[in-house]
Design an enzyme around this catalytic site. Structure first.
Site, PDB file in Angstrom:
ATOM      1  N   ARG A   5       3.029  -6.627   9.188  1.00 37.69           N
ATOM      2  CA  ARG A   5       2.404  -5.475   9.855  1.00 37.69           C
ATOM      3  C   ARG A   5       2.931  -5.295  11.272  1.00 37.69           C
ATOM      4  O   ARG A   5       3.086  -4.171  11.751  1.00 37.69           O
ATOM      5  CB  ARG A   5       0.880  -5.629   9.862  1.00 37.69           C
ATOM      6  CG  ARG A   5       0.251  -5.414   8.485  1.00 37.69           C
ATOM      7  CD  ARG A   5      -1.216  -5.786   8.498  1.00 37.69           C
ATOM      8  NE  ARG A   5      -1.871  -5.522   7.226  1.00 37.69           N
ATOM      9  CZ  ARG A   5      -3.043  -6.059   6.876  1.00 37.69           C
ATOM     10  NH1 ARG A   5      -3.675  -6.873   7.717  1.00 37.69           N
ATOM     11  NH2 ARG A   5      -3.583  -5.779   5.705  1.00 37.69           N
TER      12      ARG A   5
ATOM     13  N   LYS B  33       0.838  -1.194   0.000  1.00 37.49           N
ATOM     14  CA  LYS B  33       0.000   0.000   0.000  1.00 37.49           C
ATOM     15  C   LYS B  33       0.882   1.256   0.000  1.00 37.49           C
ATOM     16  O   LYS B  33       2.095   1.171   0.239  1.00 37.49           O
ATOM     17  CB  LYS B  33      -0.939  -0.047   1.218  1.00 37.49           C
ATOM     18  CG  LYS B  33      -1.935  -1.227   1.167  1.00 37.49           C
ATOM     19  CD  LYS B  33      -2.824  -1.242   2.401  1.00 37.49           C
ATOM     20  CE  LYS B  33      -3.854  -2.363   2.337  1.00 37.49           C
ATOM     21  NZ  LYS B  33      -4.715  -2.410   3.545  1.00 37.49           N
TER      22      LYS B  33
ATOM     23  N   TYR C 130     -12.323  -2.886  -2.962  1.00 39.32           N
ATOM     24  CA  TYR C 130     -12.890  -2.922  -1.611  1.00 39.32           C
ATOM     25  C   TYR C 130     -14.420  -2.842  -1.618  1.00 39.32           C
ATOM     26  O   TYR C 130     -15.018  -2.358  -0.659  1.00 39.32           O
ATOM     27  CB  TYR C 130     -12.304  -1.783  -0.770  1.00 39.32           C
ATOM     28  CG  TYR C 130     -10.881  -2.066  -0.302  1.00 39.32           C
ATOM     29  CD1 TYR C 130     -10.595  -3.154   0.522  1.00 39.32           C
ATOM     30  CD2 TYR C 130      -9.813  -1.248  -0.671  1.00 39.32           C
ATOM     31  CE1 TYR C 130      -9.299  -3.427   0.959  1.00 39.32           C
ATOM     32  CE2 TYR C 130      -8.505  -1.517  -0.230  1.00 39.32           C
ATOM     33  CZ  TYR C 130      -8.269  -2.600   0.578  1.00 39.32           C
ATOM     34  OH  TYR C 130      -6.990  -2.876   1.022  1.00 39.32           O
TER      35      TYR C 130
ATOM     36  N   HIS D 116      -1.591  -5.464   1.575  1.00 41.22           N
ATOM     37  CA  HIS D 116      -2.837  -6.213   1.410  1.00 41.22           C
ATOM     38  C   HIS D 116      -2.512  -7.623   0.917  1.00 41.22           C
ATOM     39  O   HIS D 116      -1.598  -7.805   0.129  1.00 41.22           O
ATOM     40  CB  HIS D 116      -3.738  -5.537   0.366  1.00 41.22           C
ATOM     41  CG  HIS D 116      -4.777  -6.466  -0.197  1.00 41.22           C
ATOM     42  ND1 HIS D 116      -5.936  -6.753   0.482  1.00 41.22           N
ATOM     43  CD2 HIS D 116      -4.807  -7.215  -1.324  1.00 41.22           C
ATOM     44  CE1 HIS D 116      -6.648  -7.636  -0.230  1.00 41.22           C
ATOM     45  NE2 HIS D 116      -5.974  -7.918  -1.331  1.00 41.22           N
TER      46      HIS D 116
ATOM     47  N   THR E 237      -5.091  -6.994  10.999  1.00 40.46           N
ATOM     48  CA  THR E 237      -5.372  -5.739  10.289  1.00 40.46           C
ATOM     49  C   THR E 237      -4.757  -4.520  10.983  1.00 40.46           C
ATOM     50  O   THR E 237      -4.138  -3.678  10.341  1.00 40.46           O
ATOM     51  CB  THR E 237      -6.906  -5.541  10.190  1.00 40.46           C
ATOM     52  OG1 THR E 237      -7.462  -6.702   9.565  1.00 40.46           O
ATOM     53  CG2 THR E 237      -7.257  -4.309   9.371  1.00 40.46           C
TER      54      THR E 237
ATOM     55  N   PHE F 277     -15.407   3.935   7.135  1.00 35.63           N
ATOM     56  CA  PHE F 277     -14.061   4.327   6.720  1.00 35.63           C
ATOM     57  C   PHE F 277     -13.813   4.119   5.225  1.00 35.63           C
ATOM     58  O   PHE F 277     -12.692   4.289   4.751  1.00 35.63           O
ATOM     59  CB  PHE F 277     -13.007   3.569   7.544  1.00 35.63           C
ATOM     60  CG  PHE F 277     -13.110   2.059   7.479  1.00 35.63           C
ATOM     61  CD1 PHE F 277     -12.581   1.343   6.403  1.00 35.63           C
ATOM     62  CD2 PHE F 277     -13.734   1.347   8.496  1.00 35.63           C
ATOM     63  CE1 PHE F 277     -12.663  -0.042   6.348  1.00 35.63           C
ATOM     64  CE2 PHE F 277     -13.829  -0.047   8.441  1.00 35.63           C
ATOM     65  CZ  PHE F 277     -13.295  -0.733   7.361  1.00 35.63           C
TER      66      PHE F 277
ATOM     67  N   GLU G 297      -9.070 -10.424  -7.681  1.00 31.04           N
ATOM     68  CA  GLU G 297      -8.160  -9.289  -7.515  1.00 31.04           C
ATOM     69  C   GLU G 297      -7.041  -9.298  -8.568  1.00 31.04           C
ATOM     70  O   GLU G 297      -6.653  -8.245  -9.073  1.00 31.04           O
ATOM     71  CB  GLU G 297      -7.586  -9.302  -6.090  1.00 31.04           C
ATOM     72  CG  GLU G 297      -8.665  -8.988  -5.058  1.00 31.04           C
ATOM     73  CD  GLU G 297      -8.273  -9.282  -3.619  1.00 31.04           C
ATOM     74  OE1 GLU G 297      -7.092  -9.624  -3.371  1.00 31.04           O
ATOM     75  OE2 GLU G 297      -9.151  -9.170  -2.735  1.00 31.04           O
TER      76      GLU G 297
ATOM     77  N   ARG H 193      -1.434 -14.497   4.409  1.00 27.08           N
ATOM     78  CA  ARG H 193      -2.229 -13.796   5.436  1.00 27.08           C
ATOM     79  C   ARG H 193      -1.561 -13.920   6.809  1.00 27.08           C
ATOM     80  O   ARG H 193      -1.570 -12.992   7.610  1.00 27.08           O
ATOM     81  CB  ARG H 193      -3.656 -14.369   5.493  1.00 27.08           C
ATOM     82  CG  ARG H 193      -4.468 -14.150   4.228  1.00 27.08           C
ATOM     83  CD  ARG H 193      -5.061 -12.772   4.134  1.00 27.08           C
ATOM     84  NE  ARG H 193      -6.112 -12.543   5.116  1.00 27.08           N
ATOM     85  CZ  ARG H 193      -6.829 -11.429   5.176  1.00 27.08           C
ATOM     86  NH1 ARG H 193      -6.609 -10.433   4.310  1.00 27.08           N
ATOM     87  NH2 ARG H 193      -7.761 -11.282   6.088  1.00 27.08           N
TER      88      ARG H 193
ATOM     89  N   ASN I  72      -1.810   0.118   7.026  1.00 30.26           N
ATOM     90  CA  ASN I  72      -1.170  -1.123   7.470  1.00 30.26           C
ATOM     91  C   ASN I  72      -0.288  -1.788   6.419  1.00 30.26           C
ATOM     92  O   ASN I  72      -0.145  -2.999   6.386  1.00 30.26           O
ATOM     93  CB  ASN I  72      -2.234  -2.087   8.003  1.00 30.26           C
ATOM     94  CG  ASN I  72      -3.323  -2.347   6.989  1.00 30.26           C
ATOM     95  OD1 ASN I  72      -3.198  -1.950   5.827  1.00 30.26           O
ATOM     96  ND2 ASN I  72      -4.366  -3.027   7.397  1.00 30.26           N
TER      97      ASN I  72
HETATM   98  P1  RTP Z   1      -6.685  -6.203   3.447  1.00 30.35           P
HETATM   99  O1  RTP Z   1      -8.011  -6.589   2.814  1.00 30.35           O
HETATM  100  O2  RTP Z   1      -6.219  -4.829   3.007  1.00 30.35           O
HETATM  101  O3  RTP Z   1      -5.630  -7.240   3.275  1.00 30.35           O
HETATM  102  O4  RTP Z   1      -6.908  -6.068   5.010  1.00 30.35           O
HETATM  103  P2  RTP Z   1      -7.669  -7.004   6.041  1.00 30.35           P
HETATM  104  O5  RTP Z   1      -8.291  -8.162   5.347  1.00 30.35           O
HETATM  105  O6  RTP Z   1      -6.715  -7.262   7.135  1.00 30.35           O
HETATM  106  O7  RTP Z   1      -8.790  -6.026   6.574  1.00 30.35           O
HETATM  107  P3  RTP Z   1     -10.268  -5.676   6.048  1.00 30.35           P
HETATM  108  O8  RTP Z   1     -11.201  -5.793   7.199  1.00 30.35           O
HETATM  109  O9  RTP Z   1     -10.590  -6.399   4.774  1.00 30.35           O
HETATM  110  O10 RTP Z   1     -10.131  -4.125   5.726  1.00 30.35           O
HETATM  111  C1  RTP Z   1      -9.530  -3.703   4.537  1.00 30.35           C
HETATM  112  C2  RTP Z   1      -8.644  -2.520   4.824  1.00 30.35           C
HETATM  113  O11 RTP Z   1      -9.429  -1.411   5.252  1.00 30.35           O
HETATM  114  C3  RTP Z   1      -8.683  -0.618   6.138  1.00 30.35           C
HETATM  115  N1  RTP Z   1      -9.385  -0.484   7.415  1.00 30.35           N
HETATM  116  N2  RTP Z   1      -9.554   0.673   8.020  1.00 30.35           N
HETATM  117  N3  RTP Z   1     -10.332   2.716   9.854  1.00 30.35           N
HETATM  118  C4  RTP Z   1     -10.620   1.459  10.105  1.00 30.35           C
HETATM  119  O12 RTP Z   1     -11.194   1.136  11.105  1.00 30.35           O
HETATM  120  C5  RTP Z   1     -10.230   0.434   9.143  1.00 30.35           C
HETATM  121  N4  RTP Z   1     -10.485  -0.854   9.241  1.00 30.35           N
HETATM  122  C6  RTP Z   1      -9.965  -1.431   8.137  1.00 30.35           C
HETATM  123  C7  RTP Z   1      -7.329  -1.313   6.328  1.00 30.35           C
HETATM  124  O13 RTP Z   1      -6.387  -0.723   5.421  1.00 30.35           O
HETATM  125  C8  RTP Z   1      -7.643  -2.727   5.947  1.00 30.35           C
HETATM  126  O14 RTP Z   1      -6.468  -3.420   5.575  1.00 30.35           O
END
Ligand code: RTP
Length: 158
Positions: free
Chosen positions: A109, A16, A56, A125, A98, A64, A136, A92, A122
């Site tokens: 991370r 990212k 997303y 991805h 996250t 967010f 993707e 993962r 973070n």
């Molecule tokens: P990713 O898809 O990016 O690999 O991340 P992840 O599965 O660990 O997390 P996910 O719940 O799918 O969320 C995607 C991305 O959204 C951002 N995020 N911001 N502000 C917030 O509370 C918040 N929560 C999530 C993060 O960049 C997260 O990786």
């Protein structure tokens, strides 16, 4: 690749904008190489808003979402396709939780996420399933001509 009981599969990994700006591209690629995964695709990319929104799409109702899309488009990302046995799940695990404050030491991370940054900043991805990975890869790479189908000539330790 010697796959053992794991399927050889592909995953979509993206460094990212914060990971790129903080100079972690080499460190992250090295971790995936050391694990024995094979790099099938790699590019820098300035993400248009529509691509971030599609990537997303499942989070479009989250409060967010707008901030997330803006962040992903705030500077270049590095897009990668890695292939390896069970790589979707192992990536993962390597990436970690996250929130960088909650991700374990030893994970990307956990080691590279900045404690002063917002939860969402973070670094990286990784696809969360085989279906997401294929979706993707198709979204971020403009077809198979951007990927190289190759196998390392060195026999891995078994
Ligand atoms: P990713 O898809 O990016 O690999 O991340 P992840 O599965 O660990 O997390 P996910 O719940 O799918 O969320 C995607 C991305 O959204 C951002 N995020 N911001 N502000 C917030 O509370 C918040 N929560 C999530 C993060 O960049 C997260 O990786």
């Amino acid at each position: 690749i010697f796959a053992g009981r794991f399927e050889t599969e592909r995953t979509y990994i993206m460094i990212k904008p914060d990971g790129v700006q903080r100079g972690y591209v080499g460190e992250i690629i090295a971790r995936f190489e050391r694990k024995g995964n094979v790099l099938k695709g790699l590019k820098t990319f300035q993400c248009p808003k529509a691509v971030a929104e599609e990537h997303y799409q499942d989070l479009s109702e989250k409060p967010f979402f707008g901030d997330l899309v803006e962040y992903i488009c705030s500077g270049p990302v590095v897009c990668m396709v890695w292939e390896g046995p069970g790589v979707v799940k192992s990536a993962r695990k390597m990436i970690g939780a996250t929130n960088p404050l909650e991700s374990e030491p030893g994970t990307i991370r956990g080691d590279l996420g900045a404690f002063y940054a917002l939860v969402g900043r973070n670094v990286i991805h990784g696809s969360d399933s085989n279906e997401s990975a294929e979706r993707e890869i198709a979204l971020w790479f403009g077809g198979d001509d951007e990927l190289v189908d190759w196998t390392p000539t060195i026999t891995p330790w078994t």
